[in-house]
Scaffold this motif. Structure first.
Motif, PDB file in Angstrom:
ATOM      1  N   VAL A  95     -35.914  38.122   1.705  1.00 41.71           N
ATOM      2  CA  VAL A  95     -36.302  36.427   0.226  1.00 41.71           C
ATOM      3  C   VAL A  95     -36.493  36.558  -0.455  1.00 41.71           C
ATOM      4  O   VAL A  95     -37.635  37.554  -0.745  1.00 41.71           O
ATOM      5  CB  VAL A  95     -37.059  35.605   1.487  1.00 41.71           C
ATOM      6  N   VAL A  96     -36.422  35.816  -1.643  1.00 38.28           N
ATOM      7  CA  VAL A  96     -36.345  35.996  -2.412  1.00 38.28           C
ATOM      8  C   VAL A  96     -36.575  35.119  -3.571  1.00 38.28           C
ATOM      9  O   VAL A  96     -35.909  33.700  -3.558  1.00 38.28           O
ATOM     10  CB  VAL A  96     -35.651  36.859  -4.002  1.00 38.28           C
ATOM     11  N   ILE A  97     -38.429  35.238  -4.251  1.00 43.45           N
ATOM     12  CA  ILE A  97     -38.538  33.994  -4.602  1.00 43.45           C
ATOM     13  C   ILE A  97     -38.895  34.101  -6.231  1.00 43.45           C
ATOM     14  O   ILE A  97     -39.248  34.871  -6.576  1.00 43.45           O
ATOM     15  CB  ILE A  97     -39.822  33.010  -3.671  1.00 43.45           C
ATOM     16  N   GLY A  98     -38.068  33.569  -7.249  1.00 45.88           N
ATOM     17  CA  GLY A  98     -38.061  33.389  -8.475  1.00 45.88           C
ATOM     18  C   GLY A  98     -37.814  35.022  -8.675  1.00 45.88           C
ATOM     19  O   GLY A  98     -36.822  35.455  -8.216  1.00 45.88           O
ATOM     20  N   ASP A  99     -38.896  36.001  -9.018  1.00 49.01           N
ATOM     21  CA  ASP A  99     -38.103  37.516  -9.568  1.00 49.01           C
ATOM     22  C   ASP A  99     -38.750  38.293  -8.610  1.00 49.01           C
ATOM     23  O   ASP A  99     -38.521  39.374  -8.377  1.00 49.01           O
ATOM     24  CB  ASP A  99     -38.536  37.711 -10.951  1.00 49.01           C
ATOM     25  N   ASP A 100     -39.556  37.839  -7.560  1.00 45.89           N
ATOM     26  CA  ASP A 100     -40.768  38.668  -6.669  1.00 45.89           C
ATOM     27  C   ASP A 100     -39.746  38.429  -5.219  1.00 45.89           C
ATOM     28  O   ASP A 100     -39.577  37.588  -4.135  1.00 45.89           O
ATOM     29  CB  ASP A 100     -41.396  37.407  -6.060  1.00 45.89           C
ATOM     30  N   ASP A 101     -38.661  39.490  -5.372  1.00 46.30           N
ATOM     31  CA  ASP A 101     -38.373  40.259  -3.867  1.00 46.30           C
ATOM     32  C   ASP A 101     -39.455  40.325  -2.680  1.00 46.30           C
ATOM     33  O   ASP A 101     -40.653  41.047  -2.784  1.00 46.30           O
ATOM     34  CB  ASP A 101     -37.694  41.178  -3.977  1.00 46.30           C
ATOM     35  N   GLY A 103     -39.437  41.302   0.472  1.00 46.74           N
ATOM     36  CA  GLY A 103     -39.575  42.019   0.869  1.00 46.74           C
ATOM     37  C   GLY A 103     -38.996  41.884   3.075  1.00 46.74           C
ATOM     38  O   GLY A 103     -38.915  42.458   3.704  1.00 46.74           O
ATOM     39  N   VAL A 104     -39.149  40.875   2.553  1.00 44.43           N
ATOM     40  CA  VAL A 104     -38.836  40.007   4.693  1.00 44.43           C
ATOM     41  C   VAL A 104     -37.452  39.655   4.400  1.00 44.43           C
ATOM     42  O   VAL A 104     -36.851  39.630   3.769  1.00 44.43           O
ATOM     43  CB  VAL A 104     -39.518  38.705   4.451  1.00 44.43           C
ATOM     44  N   SER A 152     -45.198  37.781   8.121  1.00 44.47           N
ATOM     45  CA  SER A 152     -44.641  37.560   6.677  1.00 44.47           C
ATOM     46  C   SER A 152     -44.090  35.764   6.398  1.00 44.47           C
ATOM     47  O   SER A 152     -43.469  36.496   5.181  1.00 44.47           O
ATOM     48  CB  SER A 152     -42.862  37.361   7.980  1.00 44.47           C
ATOM     49  N   GLN A 153     -44.462  35.131   7.430  1.00 48.53           N
ATOM     50  CA  GLN A 153     -44.805  33.534   6.670  1.00 48.53           C
ATOM     51  C   GLN A 153     -45.284  34.022   5.139  1.00 48.53           C
ATOM     52  O   GLN A 153     -45.743  33.065   5.186  1.00 48.53           O
ATOM     53  CB  GLN A 153     -45.098  32.362   7.719  1.00 48.53           C
ATOM     54  N   GLY A 154     -46.762  34.446   5.637  1.00 47.01           N
ATOM     55  CA  GLY A 154     -48.052  34.285   4.665  1.00 47.01           C
ATOM     56  C   GLY A 154     -47.564  35.631   3.416  1.00 47.01           C
ATOM     57  O   GLY A 154     -48.088  34.861   2.720  1.00 47.01           O
ATOM     58  N   VAL A 155     -46.641  36.383   3.821  1.00 44.35           N
ATOM     59  CA  VAL A 155     -46.272  37.160   2.255  1.00 44.35           C
ATOM     60  C   VAL A 155     -45.529  35.217   1.574  1.00 44.35           C
ATOM     61  O   VAL A 155     -45.336  36.484   0.551  1.00 44.35           O
ATOM     62  CB  VAL A 155     -45.025  38.214   2.816  1.00 44.35           C
ATOM     63  N   ARG A 158     -47.028  33.606  -0.088  1.00 45.79           N
ATOM     64  CA  ARG A 158     -48.046  33.417  -1.580  1.00 45.79           C
ATOM     65  C   ARG A 158     -46.827  33.803  -2.982  1.00 45.79           C
ATOM     66  O   ARG A 158     -47.357  33.853  -3.453  1.00 45.79           O
ATOM     67  CB  ARG A 158     -48.719  34.973  -1.214  1.00 45.79           C
ATOM     68  N   ALA A 159     -45.656  34.402  -1.997  1.00 43.22           N
ATOM     69  CA  ALA A 159     -44.492  34.671  -3.003  1.00 43.22           C
ATOM     70  C   ALA A 159     -44.588  33.455  -3.952  1.00 43.22           C
ATOM     71  O   ALA A 159     -43.966  32.841  -5.143  1.00 43.22           O
ATOM     72  CB  ALA A 159     -43.635  35.795  -2.790  1.00 43.22           C
ATOM     73  N   ALA A 160     -44.444  32.273  -2.847  1.00 43.74           N
ATOM     74  CA  ALA A 160     -44.005  31.432  -4.079  1.00 43.74           C
ATOM     75  C   ALA A 160     -44.949  30.444  -4.929  1.00 43.74           C
ATOM     76  O   ALA A 160     -45.126  29.850  -5.703  1.00 43.74           O
ATOM     77  CB  ALA A 160     -44.131  30.076  -2.574  1.00 43.74           C
TER      78      ALA A 160
END
Length: 167
Positions: A95-101, A103-104, A152-155, A158-160
């Protein structure tokens, strides 16, 4: 294992794996599972796998005395059910959000859509808070259905929140 099977024994659309563990001595403390090459995660309840292809689900248990069972596996194949809600899926491995991978693992959610598809980072959001609320809303049922763990949801959420998406 549960799910609709074809004549070759493959699971159509998805397969659901239920793990049980018992320990007559000290009792079971934890059960963990891992899908394919993914890392170990706490077993939340029946695990649904919808990504087409061959899969190996590994599992193990730890008793209250700290003894870890031997790793066991179950292998199976999921084939498309013919109803792919996201034919042009974002099939990046994580799962990648913007430039933040994050790792999930970017898993199929059961209908041909991946977690990245549901997050829809390129959609229009009126502001950043709306995007973060959207991510929380689409990941909550994935936790309830065993696609994601709460961690994993929290990760992902937080990336969002760290992203600049929305507005």
């Amino acid at each position: 294992m549960a799910g609709d099977r074809d004549g070759n024994g493959n699971y159509r659309g998805s397969a659901t794996v239920t793990i049980t563990a018992t320990d007559a001595q000290s009792g079971v403390r934890t059960v963990e599972y891992a899908i394919d090459s993914g890392g170990w995660a706490p077993y939340p309840g029946p695990v649904r796998v919808g990504a087409p292809g061959p899969h190996t689900l590994r599992y193990r248990a730890t008793d209250r005395a700290g003894n870890v069972s031997a790793e066991k596996t179950v292998t199976f194949t999921v084939v498309a059910s013919g109803s792919d809600a996201c034919p042009d899926s974002d099939d990046r491995p994580t799962v990648v959000i913007g430039d933040d991978d994050t790792g999930v693992a970017n898993r199929d959610t059961g209908n041909g859509c991946t977690i990245n598809d549901l997050i829809a980072e390129h959609a229009d959001y009126p502001d950043h808070a709306s995007f973060v609320r959207h991510v929380e809303a689409v990941t909550a049922p994935l936790v309830a259905n065993g696609v994601l763990t709460r961690r994993s949801q929290g990760v992902i959420v937080r990336a969002a929140a760290r992203s600049e998406i929305g507005g």
